[in-house]
Design a protein around this motif. Structure first.
Motif, short mmCIF file in Angstrom:
data_model
loop_
_atom_site.label_atom_id
_atom_site.label_comp_id
_atom_site.label_asym_id
_atom_site.label_seq_id
_atom_site.Cartn_x
_atom_site.Cartn_y
_atom_site.Cartn_z
N MET A 142 23.83 30.58 5.58
CA MET A 142 24.89 31.56 5.77
C MET A 142 26.22 31.05 5.22
O MET A 142 26.94 31.76 4.52
N GLY A 188 31.08 35.07 2.31
CA GLY A 188 31.21 36.39 2.92
C GLY A 188 29.91 37.18 2.90
O GLY A 188 29.56 37.86 3.87
N MET A 189 29.18 37.10 1.79
CA MET A 189 27.95 37.89 1.69
C MET A 189 26.96 37.50 2.77
O MET A 189 26.14 38.31 3.20
N VAL A 217 27.31 37.02 5.87
CA VAL A 217 27.43 37.66 7.18
C VAL A 217 27.16 39.16 7.10
O VAL A 217 27.32 39.88 8.10
N THR A 218 26.75 39.63 5.92
CA THR A 218 26.37 41.04 5.77
C THR A 218 24.86 41.15 5.67
O THR A 218 24.16 40.15 5.50
N GLU A 227 21.38 36.93 7.15
CA GLU A 227 22.09 37.30 8.37
C GLU A 227 21.10 37.64 9.47
O GLU A 227 21.26 37.21 10.62
#
Lengths: 397, 397, 397, 397
Positions: D346, D351-352, D354-355, D361
């Motif tokens: 993660m 940023g990606m 946590v999507t 994720e």
């Protein structure tokens, strides 16, 4: 001289904030309008109304614009109290990204721009977003990768580009856009910020991004600019100074995250502590097992260092310091320590910890991205390391 | 209000201490009189003479007794600077256990006792030791295990017992002895402290204990008391209050360790930083490798939290607070963080790090016991946990 | 098929080794001839005599040369048992660097060279050293920094250079020297190894290096070569292939460290476990405190993963695999896990743990350098990372 | 003798499983029938049909009942491959809790019971659940807290009680219920298991529990038994032996979690590795930054130790060993190591990560509860510690 006391006024404000969160805000938790991408606007407005009545609205904004005019250290105390509920910062109108945007406007905008944008933001009437991050890494950790451009056409600017993780985009009226206005970005120069009204058809909402945290009003969106026209009065500050202003915004914004998430971690810790003194296992309460007690003690220490490192960076800023290292250190220390706190709380709760029977499961998901947002730990560590190397070289010269 | 500034006087004192360590003390490092069990007395006296000349002697002692009369926060700043050399605290006469003993005498002793013991201690003329810890765990983490007894015979007391880890025993003139004076030790009552001259034949020096650290003057000894006779004027404070006085001594003494070891860790960090910017590997200086840079950054953060947690506990004490939790937290945070610092420094130095070519190898051995001395981390974690549980139960009642 | 059993012969050998260590070797511990830089030669010879009598000498050497002819997995079991005493590997003649040197000779040397050097090494009659590491990083983690040169003069070679960390130099008869024989070192070619008798006056012993570990016979030395003349029959293997041979030596040598130190960590763990079941605190044995019990459990798991990762790499090698990644992983896993083990043991022992009252304090110092020697953790992590990246790129192509 | 090879048949089975997951199962990922509480039944049946066609169904079940008849080590290899997709274990019919229930029935049930329940379970026709855990801690870590009772009435039993975390309850036809059949539960005796058809009106479904993982078919439910009548033929095994059977079920079931989650972690690692070689930052791919490369290397090591510890425990069980310590160690090592793996993945994704743009994720949420389910790390650590203490006491006797 070294002092950790709070002024009587601040003690009072802290107590009033804590009471407000406990008595007014927490009862709203679980309201169906707490949606998947942050609270819906009617809930947000209702909370703001309550905060205004309690004289707690917009603590970070100058009194001229309707706020409480707090300095960073005062904010640290009040935002921590507000963060105890995930709805608290929404109520006090001090959530990201609005809080940072207001600060930026207050520091850089013209009087006209402040009347147009800062005043309604400070009153909670409108929301805003900040369009900086790009899918290919532009304007993220490495400034040179900024791909969104604003090219001059006559006395207008035309913006084209692609952004993502635009927090709060859905429902935001103001969009602060960072774009490249020079071929090369050197020594922090070459990018510019613009103040744009979000209903422009040249702004395309590609999609909302499903993130594991859900407490930001308006969620996070991926958007595109297709020949977005901008007039000179929409420029924020000076041309080419976008990265400098980004620092004006980010250094304190990073710290306000530390403050709010500290309050949230305290909430998880209180839930776990209460469970630990009630729940029995092997003939005694969990809290009387060293395996659990040590975790609670580590929580207390992790929150302690978070608070101290944050206060320290705030103090530097309140004294006009840049606090670059202090702010990076506070961010890394806090984001890593607070995740450990909620992770321990989850472990203490056992099976119940991974369900939504308590708030801990949600807090665990909400706090994790903080180790990535606003510069991942690795980027800050590297920034700190470079300063150590540079300082060491000077000392050896 | 929250403030991290130093007063101009303290800034000056800090600068003078740093200069003194750099220009006067460090040149003594490697002196052959730096023996296996701490510096020999002639070296110690020579260093003290220099500190007196520099007006830096006994910063923690009241001015009436020849010290600088600093409060805890001021001590934090000066002791950290002194700790930069392992000889620094010896020079300033603020090493353990003398420093804590002076504090104890200043707080508890009668005027006569102060003249007899505090004055020569403060001037560095004599040394002292503190006989509390016992081989079977007595007077260590668990007070009820205290086995040394003082029984009343007529108007005398007679002490029998067995102690170890009596730091500084060899060469100490004063021995402060903790003994049980009641059958049961309950609610902190039942033990008493005595001020004894060490040349009594009833005190047997069993052996010196070979520990991996070597910076305490007089090393650590195992000793026995065989019917040691004590007169009433040798009682320190009141009968039965030994454990309360132990807290008077230990709470600040724990913090002064944090201060001194912080300076020592900074020394290791500076050595490693200099090596990292000079030494090449794979085509660039070590410091430009993330694997090394991240370690330096983590060092900086670990020293940062140590300093902040220590200052915070000092501030509570300076304001007459008990600082039990703050002092425990500062001790655990510091002792664990500072060991990580020197361990990283060793790793950065590579093979050279495990030799005595730099001071790091010695600092690594010197700092490790701090996680055990003055209460191991586990005992402090448990104390913190119990306070959390008790506070939580109250809040739930 | 996956199998963790030992053959009956190996079970027997293991049991005999354990008994030999327990009954014969451990009684020698504390012998005054266990000097500051490893055991003195008379002690070493005495131990070797006992091992020969017990048919346990040189387990790693082929039977033709007087050893037991074990494969790597068998060595893993026997060396672990030997490592239980720091004198065990000396007794079995399987200490670094001799053990690796014998392996290298067995793989690469001519029959004549084997008779000259391998046979007396295998019998323990002589010792050897391996001159690779250099003060400026040469021949350490980065091969291109090798600065020692061997230039051809007629049919001789002349070696000039500077080495350090030459383990076992004092008292070694054979010196295996790595020198640059080409201007550029490319694709692992350009360096050559030489077999040199150590009494050559062109070899200068600069100093012994004081390291915190003291179990290697002959300590570690810094040395210089001043125009050392070498005849062609002293070349080991082929010209230019030194780095390839270094891998032949290092990959298994790295694993034998894992084996021996695992035994040593088990010793520390047994000491701590015994203390934990005997020593009382707060009304019950230490072992019944979760804070101590969890540490013992973590020790057990850390030794478990060390053993498994080592066995796995050994199995790959026994099947003619290169085991580059497995060997790097075993080295990093073991060196970090085993240090955690002894560090926990020290903490469990409390004050006594930092004295030489038990062996733990020494083991703590002995094991720490393993995270640096034979490639620091960082260099191995990087090697593993590069293989992942390369493998991933191939999978994506 | 120590061996890590796979038999040719197992290599083939592994390759076929990997291909099946890659080509058949992964394309189903994202199917709308992958619901919030595990895949819906039609999707599950469709996957099972495909696995049957590929001769991969129910690898853990004996051939007599339609499975592949694998031993534990073979299961380790195949389940890891299956775990690479969260739908993989559903397809192969080897998810929890059915897989463990089938094992339990195979070991303990009568032939009649096997025909009634094991055969349709093995074919995937029906699903089952296992009712052990209780809200007040009953039948969790501490057996003595079991509150659900079965009291005898005539030749029937009547069950009353309250259970939660009953995985797979929704849609399960068979319910294996653990209840107290004696006043005291001593030495593992006093509880009994019953095989109940779930459509009995005396079973109340209180609610589905919203957990952060969502891959278990049927989710987790809270249920109550209100005077549930049971006939003698519904007793599983012998009266009073429930806890012994629970061990029969749990020891291997714990390991099959390790296997499946290892595959899942490998998936996250592959996603992060691909991103790291593609994504640029600061002028080079992420993978060429040590900060990222070290994380990938640590992932590889964490998966390595998970696999080895799991195989080891499986080998003990395949040889009729109890593997209590090995199974506890494998569970703690795996659950903690694999969470570290996905957490690092993660972080690498930024940023990606946590999507829901990548699977990481979700995997991060799915794997976390494994540190709690089937005995939290703390309970296993304590069990390991007690065995060390007991073994040590024996050795000292």
């Amino acid at each position: 001289m070294i002092d950790f006391s709070l002024s009587p006024e601040l003690e009072d404000l802290k107590a009033r904030t804590e009471a407000f969160i406990r008595d007014v805000v927490i009862p709203y938790e679980g309201d169906p309008r707490e949606a998947a991408h942050g609270p819906e606007d009617p809930l947000r407005r209702e909370l703001i109304k309550k905060a205004r009545e309690a004289s707690l609205l917009s603590p970070h904004v100058g009194k001229d614009y309707g706020g409480l005019g707090l300095n960073m250290r005062e904010m640290a105390v009040v935002f921590e109290a507000a963060g105890y509920s995930l709805l608290g910062p929404q109520a006090l109108n001090c959530s990201a990204p609005d809080e940072g945007n207001m600060h930026l406007l207050e520091e850089v905008a013209t009087e006209t721009q402040k009347e147009q944008w800062l005043r309604p933001l400070a009153s909670g009437e409108i929301r805003s977003c900040f369009s900086m991050t790009e899918p290919q890494g532009g304007a993220g950790s490495d400034p040179n990768m900024l791909a969104t451009t604003a090219r001059q056409e006559g006395n207008h600017w035309v913006i084209d580009g692609h952004k993502w993780f635009i927090t709060g985009f859905d429902g935001a009226k103001l969009n602060i856009i960072m774009a490249r206005t020079a071929d090369a970005i050197e020594r922090g120069k070459g990018a510019t910020m613009f103040l744009i009204e979000n209903d422009d058809p040249a702004i395309e909402r590609v999609r909302v991004q499903d993130t594991m945290e859900t407490s930001f009003a308006g969620g996070h969106c991926e958007i595109r600019f297709h020949g977005l026209k901008v007039t000179p009065d929409q420029v924020l500050g000076e041309i080419g100074e976008g990265y400098r202003y980004a620092q004006v915004r980010l250094a304190p914004a990073r710290l306000t995250h530390c403050m709010r998430w500290l309050g949230a971690a305290q909430r998880a810790h209180d839930i776990a502590s209460r469970y630990a003194v009630k729940r029995q296992a092997f003939g005694k309460p969990l809290a009387e097992h060293e395996g659990v007690g040590f975790k609670l003690a580590d929580n207390e220490m992790d929150m302690h260092i978070t608070r101290l490192a944050t206060w320290r960076a705030c103090w530097v800023m309140d004294n006009d310091g840049e606090a670059r290292s202090e702010s990076s250190m506070a961010k890394v220390i806090s984001s890593e320590a607070l995740f450990r706190v909620v992770d321990r709380c989850m472990q203490i709760l056992g099976g119940m910890g991974v369900t939504d029977d308590t708030l801990v499961e949600r807090l665990w998901r909400e706090i994790r991205p903080f180790r990535i947002y606003d510069g991942p730990s690795e980027v800050h560590r590297w920034a700190i390391a470079k300063r150590i190397a540079s300082r060491t070289r000077k000392a050896m010269a």
